[in-house]
Design an enzyme around this catalytic site. Structure first.
Site, PDB file in Angstrom:
ATOM      1  N   THR A 125       8.161   6.919   1.020  1.00  0.00           N
ATOM      2  CA  THR A 125       7.010   6.846   2.148  1.00  0.00           C
ATOM      3  C   THR A 125       7.647   7.121   3.500  1.00  0.00           C
ATOM      4  O   THR A 125       8.808   6.630   3.912  1.00  0.00           O
ATOM      5  CB  THR A 125       6.499   5.553   1.856  1.00  0.00           C
ATOM      6  OG1 THR A 125       5.829   5.415   0.468  1.00  0.00           O
ATOM      7  CG2 THR A 125       5.241   5.285   3.050  1.00  0.00           C
ATOM      8  N   SER A 129       3.468  10.024   6.399  1.00  0.00           N
ATOM      9  CA  SER A 129       3.278  10.602   4.944  1.00  0.00           C
ATOM     10  C   SER A 129       3.336   9.262   3.931  1.00  0.00           C
ATOM     11  O   SER A 129       4.344   9.273   3.468  1.00  0.00           O
ATOM     12  CB  SER A 129       4.058  11.812   4.375  1.00  0.00           C
ATOM     13  OG  SER A 129       5.404  11.272   4.307  1.00  0.00           O
ATOM     14  N   GLY A 130       2.301   8.924   3.640  1.00  0.00           N
ATOM     15  CA  GLY A 130       2.091   7.785   2.616  1.00  0.00           C
ATOM     16  C   GLY A 130       1.460   8.386   1.344  1.00  0.00           C
ATOM     17  O   GLY A 130       2.165   8.933   0.474  1.00  0.00           O
ATOM     18  N   PHE A 155       8.422   1.513   5.376  1.00  0.00           N
ATOM     19  CA  PHE A 155       7.803   0.303   4.462  1.00  0.00           C
ATOM     20  C   PHE A 155       9.004   0.317   3.125  1.00  0.00           C
ATOM     21  O   PHE A 155       8.618   0.068   1.970  1.00  0.00           O
ATOM     22  CB  PHE A 155       6.690   0.455   3.756  1.00  0.00           C
ATOM     23  CG  PHE A 155       5.553   0.685   4.773  1.00  0.00           C
ATOM     24  CD1 PHE A 155       5.233  -0.301   5.615  1.00  0.00           C
ATOM     25  CD2 PHE A 155       4.709   1.816   4.871  1.00  0.00           C
ATOM     26  CE1 PHE A 155       4.332  -0.205   6.579  1.00  0.00           C
ATOM     27  CE2 PHE A 155       3.553   1.946   5.695  1.00  0.00           C
ATOM     28  CZ  PHE A 155       3.505   0.797   6.592  1.00  0.00           C
ATOM     29  N   SER A 157      11.617  -1.562   1.021  1.00  0.00           N
ATOM     30  CA  SER A 157      12.005  -2.853   0.360  1.00  0.00           C
ATOM     31  C   SER A 157      13.510  -2.792   0.484  1.00  0.00           C
ATOM     32  O   SER A 157      14.053  -1.981  -0.070  1.00  0.00           O
ATOM     33  CB  SER A 157      11.422  -3.054  -0.948  1.00  0.00           C
ATOM     34  OG  SER A 157      10.012  -3.314  -0.832  1.00  0.00           O
ATOM     35  N   ARG A 241       4.931   2.141 -11.635  1.00  0.00           N
ATOM     36  CA  ARG A 241       3.524   1.840 -11.525  1.00  0.00           C
ATOM     37  C   ARG A 241       3.235   0.640 -12.643  1.00  0.00           C
ATOM     38  O   ARG A 241       2.487  -0.459 -12.320  1.00  0.00           O
ATOM     39  CB  ARG A 241       2.567   2.900 -11.621  1.00  0.00           C
ATOM     40  CG  ARG A 241       2.536   3.789 -10.478  1.00  0.00           C
ATOM     41  CD  ARG A 241       1.860   5.183 -10.559  1.00  0.00           C
ATOM     42  NE  ARG A 241       1.929   5.972  -9.432  1.00  0.00           N
ATOM     43  CZ  ARG A 241       1.982   7.172  -9.043  1.00  0.00           C
ATOM     44  NH1 ARG A 241       1.854   7.891 -10.089  1.00  0.00           N
ATOM     45  NH2 ARG A 241       2.018   7.612  -7.906  1.00  0.00           N
ATOM     46  N   GLN A 277     -20.432 -25.180 -17.011  1.00  0.00           N
ATOM     47  CA  GLN A 277     -20.351 -23.651 -17.761  1.00  0.00           C
ATOM     48  C   GLN A 277     -19.758 -22.672 -16.750  1.00  0.00           C
ATOM     49  O   GLN A 277     -19.406 -21.690 -17.027  1.00  0.00           O
ATOM     50  CB  GLN A 277     -21.740 -23.347 -18.410  1.00  0.00           C
ATOM     51  CG  GLN A 277     -21.916 -22.391 -19.476  1.00  0.00           C
ATOM     52  CD  GLN A 277     -22.967 -22.124 -19.988  1.00  0.00           C
ATOM     53  OE1 GLN A 277     -24.044 -22.053 -19.313  1.00  0.00           O
ATOM     54  NE2 GLN A 277     -23.185 -22.014 -21.341  1.00  0.00           N
ATOM     55  N   GLY A 339     -10.802 -25.959  -1.021  1.00  0.00           N
ATOM     56  CA  GLY A 339     -10.184 -25.899   0.203  1.00  0.00           C
ATOM     57  C   GLY A 339      -8.591 -26.172  -0.056  1.00  0.00           C
ATOM     58  O   GLY A 339      -7.884 -25.722   0.517  1.00  0.00           O
ATOM     59  N   GLU A 362       3.475   2.166  -4.735  1.00  0.00           N
ATOM     60  CA  GLU A 362       3.733   2.647  -5.804  1.00  0.00           C
ATOM     61  C   GLU A 362       2.447   3.785  -6.146  1.00  0.00           C
ATOM     62  O   GLU A 362       2.126   4.220  -7.339  1.00  0.00           O
ATOM     63  CB  GLU A 362       3.853   2.051  -7.281  1.00  0.00           C
ATOM     64  CG  GLU A 362       4.764   0.829  -6.962  1.00  0.00           C
ATOM     65  CD  GLU A 362       6.282   1.235  -6.922  1.00  0.00           C
ATOM     66  OE1 GLU A 362       6.551   2.553  -6.413  1.00  0.00           O
ATOM     67  OE2 GLU A 362       7.160   0.862  -7.209  1.00  0.00           O
TER      68      GLU A 362
END
Length: 378
Positions: A125, A129-130, A155, A157, A241, A277, A339, A362
């Site tokens: 990436t 251009s993604g 991006f 990792s 993927r 239920q 909560g 991916e």
């Protein structure tokens, strides 16, 4: 048609589950809070074989199939989604070098990647251009016995920590056929990294821009044949993927288990909310969606292992369904906590944050629909 795991697969599942419960789950909240990248823990995972799952045995890999990989990543992500997801990326990069690299490249890198003495990142990436990955602007040109790279990747990792970067760069004309793949070592002059991104989730792994400024690497670091890089990248992404889908399943499974325990003990209107239920129906739908996601992922894994002609379509379908469904399961589990689900005392808010990005990376889930529609029209 066989829906049960084999005895060997169940043994692998048990080993992965035991490792996740002992080494990942107790630390997951702290790693997220402190943004800690647990390298030593991942090296311990490598000792179990989890960093070379489907890499060949010649250089120390386990040579397992994608079904076993899906089983392993589900269990690891139940312990910690972000760490399991990074291990999946490392596996993909290692597999690419082992599958498409020269004997020299494989000898230089694969054994150390399998043990995670070297950590790998995957660089496709770019800032511009993604989803349109074939429109990448990072270039590589041949200069004598070297390739010279220029451009940037976004991006990524592991950026800045990883030792090895599998990089796609344009060596020819426009489109997919002009893309080649390279292996770049950390410390190479001209290679640099941006600041660690401030992310919603996946805090237990660094993410940054990787930049190349006249970054010169040996010609031998070309991965496979010139012009075949995009094909290699897409082959890696079929399995990638499924890996990320399996990571979604593991995170959603923990969310469902946590919700089941909570509703059994939480009382409102004089009775456990699990007796209502509405709650039972919600849990039933969550369990059904989780099982459907797992079945689709396992079919996609089987398709890769057997070389089925519809593997790309089935992997895209599985990734789309599993990551969408599992995010919703985690969100519903949080809702059942009221909560309390919004507090970091419980793992739900972390799971929701970590799973959200799986619908983007991916290949976005919109692109998964594009792939599926294209394959249907063939």
């Amino acid at each position: 048609m066989q829906f049960a795991l084999t005895d060997d697969q169940r043994a692998i599942q048990d080993a992965a589950r035991a490792f996740a419960e002992a080494e990942l789950m107790p630390h997951s909240a702290r790693w997220d809070e402190e943004k800690h990248f647990p390298v030593e823990t991942m090296k311990a995972a490598a000792e179990m074989g989890f960093c070379g799952i489907y890499t060949g045995e010649e250089h120390g890999g386990m040579a397992l199939g994608r079904v076993e990989a899906a089983v392993i990543f589900e269990e690891l992500s139940r312990g910690d989604v972000a760490t399991a997801a990074f291990i999946s990326i490392h596996n993909m990069a290692t597999w690419m070098i082992d599958s498409f690299g020269s004997d020299d490249l494989r000898a230089r890198y694969v054994a150390s990647l399998v043990t995670m003495d070297l950590i790998a990142s995957y660089c496709l990436t770019e800032p511009g251009s993604g989803s349109d990955a074939a429109a990448m602007r990072t270039t590589a040109f041949r200069d004598g016995e070297d390739w010279v790279l220029n451009g940037s990747k976004a991006f990524i990792s592991g950026a800045g920590v990883s030792d090895v970067y599998v990089v796609m760069a344009r060596t020819g004309g426009d489109g997919a056929k002009g893309v080649s793949a390279f292996v770049v070592d950390k410390g190479t002059p001209g290679l640099s990294f941006g600041a660690n991104e401030k992310k919603m989730g996946w805090n237990a792994q660094p993410t940054a821009v990787v930049s190349f400024d006249d970054c010169r690497i040996p010609a031998a670091n070309l991965l496979g044949a010139e012009g075949d890089g995009f094909r290699y990248a897409m082959a890696g992404l079929d399995g990638g993927r499924l890996n990320i889908a399996a990571c979604s399943i593991g995170g959603a499974r923990l969310a469902l288990e946590t919700a089941q325990e909570y509703v059994a003990g939480r009382k409102q209107f004089g009775r456990p909310i699990g007796d209502f239920q509405n709650t039972q129906f919600k849990l039933a739908d969550m369990a059904t969606d989780l099982d459907a996601a797992r079945l689709m992922v396992q079919r996609g894994a089987w398709a890769i292992d057997t070389g089925h002609p519809e593997k790309t379509k089935w992997c895209a379908m599985a990734k789309r369904l599993a990551t969408d469904a599992c995010f919703q399961i985690a969100d519903q589990a949080l809702q059942l906590h009221g909560g309390y689900g919004y507090l970091k005392d419980y793992p739900l808010e972390r799971i929701v944050r970590d799973l959200r990005v799986h619908r983007i990376l991916e290949g976005t889930n919109e692109i998964m629909r594009v792939i599926t529609a294209r394959e249907l029209a063939r």
